[in-house]
Write an enzyme that holds these catalytic residues in place. Structure first.
Site, PDB file in Angstrom:
ATOM      1  CG  ASP A 181      -9.953  67.289  20.840  1.00  0.00           C
ATOM      2  OD1 ASP A 181     -10.525  67.366  19.736  1.00  0.00           O
ATOM      3  OD2 ASP A 181      -9.927  68.249  21.643  1.00  0.00           O
ATOM      4  CG  LEU A 182      -4.123  66.446  22.526  1.00  0.00           C
ATOM      5  CD1 LEU A 182      -2.838  65.831  22.002  1.00  0.00           C
ATOM      6  CD2 LEU A 182      -4.079  66.595  24.035  1.00  0.00           C
ATOM      7  CG  ASP A 197      -6.353  65.455  18.639  1.00  0.00           C
ATOM      8  OD1 ASP A 197      -6.380  66.658  18.935  1.00  0.00           O
ATOM      9  OD2 ASP A 197      -7.225  64.909  17.942  1.00  0.00           O
TER      10      ASP A 197
END
Length: 593
Positions: A204-205, A247
């Protein structure tokens, strides 16, 4: 245009007021005259007919005007046979065609009907009534065919849409979670047969929520679209890239010969984040945290996902090295988590979970009783299990509500046991998770528990961690309002632990801030922490919030926290979590001092 073409166009314009205009292709003048007379008898002159004697003129006439039907001889001088019907169908799919021919052949009739004609008549058996009925039926059949084709086309289109919706993420057009599971299971099955390896990259970010908060969800969506486009460019043809939601992205590789094959892919993915993302007028820098796990070390897709997810969260904790391969240490932690999950259901039925009550001191009214309920678990199989271990496991299972109900029940027992001190009891703080508060049913359920165990609602304070409540602010807000209508207070725990946002303090109807213990650790020696704590206390007071200083360990910290204006103090330096009898002794002793 040729002279004959001009005559035909003029004639068509003259016929526009008539109800039926037919086109006939017949190279025998006598047959053409006979058919014309039949039409006159059948339609009582309320029709018109254009006669042509070859196929090329049929095409010209159709290009110039619109006809209710075509009466077609199968044998024309320039072109004959089934090909005529097929060519007409390709260029004029809405035109009804009646074959009128001298060939009285069943196989030819079947061929004609299968290739686009609506009826097949023999010149030897036709009558005005038969011809009229055939033309009407041909128009009806063509209309039914068109409607059926439209329905089939619409159904096919809807099926494509439904399949797309079922398999692809509408925002990024990447495969979604469902499609990923189907494809990943096929890949693992292939790897199993080939005795090969497969890698799963779960990432994920870092900081994506901040992007949404700073620029809005529309910019966040565009960022996800750009990221998806970049990732598509670097995964190999046989790798499977999907967006799981939010995300979170995942890549499962095709069968590998060795684990080392994964390194170039990881570097390519990281490289796509080396360049700034330009969205509208914004330039956004963002990096992924990547967790990697391997099959067959994880022998199922569920286990592979869990291991990669665990590795990803390990990577998030080390921003200097945002890629983590599933390790033996993580494997051991994961195995313990699985055991905890298995034992938790049994623990609740066996009464292994018990409550302890940690006193909280009011710095202005020392006779008031405030406690926080803390769950403790001793498992005969696993030994002592800390809340930091079992609460995250329980949070997304039905067990979390059972644990909260147990806390309410034990709080009622505490309240009734301290009957001589009931008028002094001000608040009993019970910890809940944002996943509970974000459920529209939880608050009603919680209020029912308070009624079930006869625990006064105005004595209750619900505590949520700052991270939980901030990440679920919109969903939690309505539930918080509902609870406060019943005089239940809301405390934000661990404030200042890295998720602090002044805007959330303004936006959420909170009653109490609990300062993260990191701010109080050694506060008597750390002037910067003193300044920050004093600022938070001043701000909270202006917002009508009380402040609790957690983690007080030493007399010096106690003294400074009081001087800075903290309303409440809590920590092992004051009292550890106690049993009900120990709490009663603590407060009797405190009031006699």
């Amino acid at each position: 245009m040729s002279a004959s073409g001009q005559q035909r166009t003029t004639y068509l314009r003259q016929c526009e007021g008539l109800s039926d205009i037919f086109l006939m292709a017949e190279d025998n003048p006598a047959d053409a005259e006979l058919v014309t007379e039949m039409l006159r008898q059948a339609f009582d002159s309320q029709y018109s007919i254009v006669c042509v004697d070859c196929f090329s003129k049929v095409m010209d006439a159709l290009a110039d005007g619109t006809f209710q039907a075509l009466i077609l001889d199968m044998n024309l001088p320039d072109q004959s046979g089934i090909d005529n019907i097929m060519q007409l169908g390709a260029h004029y799919p809405n035109l009804p065609i009646v074959i009128l021919t001298g060939q009285d052949d069943l196989s030819s009739a079947i061929d004609a009907l299968q290739n686009g004609a609506q009826d097949y008549l023999s010149k030897n058996h036709v009558t005005p009534e038969i011809l009229a009925r055939s033309l009407r039926y041909a128009q009806e059949r063509k209309y039914i065919e068109q409607q059926l084709k439209k329905a089939l086309d619409d159904a096919a289109y809807r099926n494509i849409q439904l399949e797309t919706q079922a398999k692809y993420d509408p925002l990024t057009r990447l495969p979604n979670r469902t499609y990923f599971h189907d494809a990943a299971n096929r890949i693992l099955h292939r790897a199993m047969r080939a005795a090969g390896q497969v890698a799963l990259l779960y990432f994920d970010l870092n900081g994506f929520k901040k992007v949404n908060d700073a620029y809005g969800h529309l910019i966040g969506d565009k960022l996800l679209q750009q990221i998806s486009s970049r990732l598509t460019e670097v995964v190999r043809e046989n790798d499977f890239l999907a967006r799981l939601g939010g995300d979170e992205f995942v890549v499962i590789t095709d069968v590998l010969e060795s684990k080392q094959e994964i390194y170039p892919l990881v570097r390519r993915i990281q490289g796509q984040f080396d360049h700034v993302f330009e969205i509208d007028t914004h330039q956004i820098v963002i990096r992924p945290a990547i967790g990697v796990a391997f099959f067959p070390e994880a022998d199922s897709l569920d286990l592979l996902i869990k291991q990669a997810d665990s590795a990803m969260y390990e990577a998030k904790g080390d921003l200097g090295n945002p890629v983590c391969f599933y390790t033996e240490q993580l494997a051991a932690q994961f195995a313990r988590t699985q055991k905890i999950e298995v034992e938790m259901g049994r623990a609740l039925t066996r009464g292994e979970l018990t409550s302890r009550f940690q006193p909280v001191i009011d710095t202005t009214q020392t006779d008031r009783i405030l406690v926080e309920v803390l769950m403790r678990w001793y498992s005969p199989k696993l030994g002592w299990i800390s809340p930091d271990e079992f609460i995250p496991v329980a949070e997304f299972t039905p067990a979390i509500n059972e644990i909260t109900r147990q806390a309410v029940k034990d709080s009622a027992e505490f309240y009734n046991a301290l009957i001589s001190l009931q008028n002094k009891i001000d608040k009993i703080a019970i910890n809940v998770c944002a996943s509970q508060l974000s459920s529209r049913y939880f608050c009603r359920l919680f209020l029912e528990w308070l009624d079930e165990f006869a625990l006064p609602k105005d004595k209750i304070c619900l505590e949520l961690t700052e991270r939980q409540i901030v990440e679920n602010a919109d969903i939690c807000r309505d539930q918080i309002h509902l609870l406060q209508q019943h005089n239940i207070q809301i405390a934000l725990d661990d404030f200042g632990s890295g998720y602090s946002s002044i805007t959330h303090l303004l936006d959420l109807p909170l009653n109490i801030l609990k300062l993260d213990r990191k701010l109080l650790d050694g506060i008597d020696r750390n002037e910067r922490n003193q300044a920050l704590t004093a600022g938070i206390i001043e701000m909270a007071s202006r917002l009508n919030m009380k402040v609790v200083a957690e983690g007080i360990e030493r007399p010096e910290e106690y003294k400074v926290a009081v001087e800075l204006g903290c309303h409440y103090l809590q920590g092992f330096g004051i009292a550890k979590p106690l049993s009900i009898d120990e709490v009663a002794v603590f407060y009797h002793r405190a009031q006699s001092d």
